[in-house]
Design a protein around this motif. Structure first.
Motif, short mmCIF file in Angstrom:
data_model
loop_
_atom_site.label_atom_id
_atom_site.label_comp_id
_atom_site.label_asym_id
_atom_site.label_seq_id
_atom_site.Cartn_x
_atom_site.Cartn_y
_atom_site.Cartn_z
N LEU A 1 8.16 1.71 4.95
CA LEU A 1 7.65 2.29 5.85
C LEU A 1 7.19 3.81 5.64
N THR B 1 6.53 5.18 2.57
CA THR B 1 5.47 5.05 1.79
C THR B 1 4.14 4.19 2.13
N ALA B 2 4.14 3.62 3.25
CA ALA B 2 3.28 2.62 3.59
C ALA B 2 2.97 1.38 2.73
N ASP B 3 3.88 1.00 2.15
CA ASP B 3 3.96 0.07 0.92
C ASP B 3 4.53 -1.39 1.68
N ARG B 4 3.43 -2.12 1.96
CA ARG B 4 3.50 -3.31 2.62
C ARG B 4 4.25 -4.27 1.85
N GLN C 1 8.10 -3.33 2.06
CA GLN C 1 8.75 -4.09 3.43
C GLN C 1 8.79 -5.56 3.25
#
Length: 166
Positions: A45, A47-50, A53
């Motif tokens: 979340l 690092t906005a790394d899908r 996640q």
């Protein structure tokens, strides 16, 4: 005469049985899944790394839970009753099982990526590249924590039995 604790009456705190630490495998497996999954999910979340996640719930948490189950069953079997496992220093036992967990994770990554490349050519699954990091790291962490907690429970129970005999 021992003075009773004032908070016991106010909050209804009761101590039932002895204060021995016990090793409960299902709790260890649940925590082995939840702890790394939550931490990796938070990292994904931030690092906005899908991919991280999704990996948190699948490869990271799943590999940790599976490794905790395997190591826990191994420790509860004959291996946990062997003299060298109980008699060796705490860090030596934990380090040995952590190394074994890493190697098992590495072998699992090798088998998983090899089987998926044979069945699904072209590498359409992006998470296949993640298993080379996720499986050995999850194996290391889960093996370390489960072995550490098992060893604490064994030494606590062993020393309390020894005190009762004297």
């Amino acid at each position: 005469m021992k003075c009773p604790n004032q908070t016991d009456d106010v909050y209804g705190i009761k101590t039932v049985g002895s204060r021995k630490k016990t090793f409960v495998l299902w709790r260890e497996v649940v925590m082995a899944y939840a702890a790394p999954a939550i931490m990796a999910g938070i990292g994904g979340l931030v690092t906005a790394d899908r991919g991280l996640q999704i990996g948190a719930l699948t490869t990271i948490g799943g590999a940790s839970a599976l490794m905790a189950l395997i190591i826990g069953l191994l420790l509860r079997s004959r291996v946990g009753h062997m003299r060298w496992v109980i008699g060796a220093p705490h860090l030596v036992v934990v380090g040995g099982f952590a190394l074994a967990g890493s190697l098992c994770g590495l072998c699992a990554a090798w088998v998983t990526s090899g089987l998926l490349e044979i069945r699904i050519p072209g590498n359409h699954l992006a998470w296949v590249d993640r298993v080379w990091t996720d499986f050995p790291l999850s194996g290391f962490i889960a093996s370390t924590i489960v072995t550490w907690r098992w060893r604490l429970a064994v030494t606590t129970n062993f020393s309390s039995k020894r005190r009762r005999r004297k």
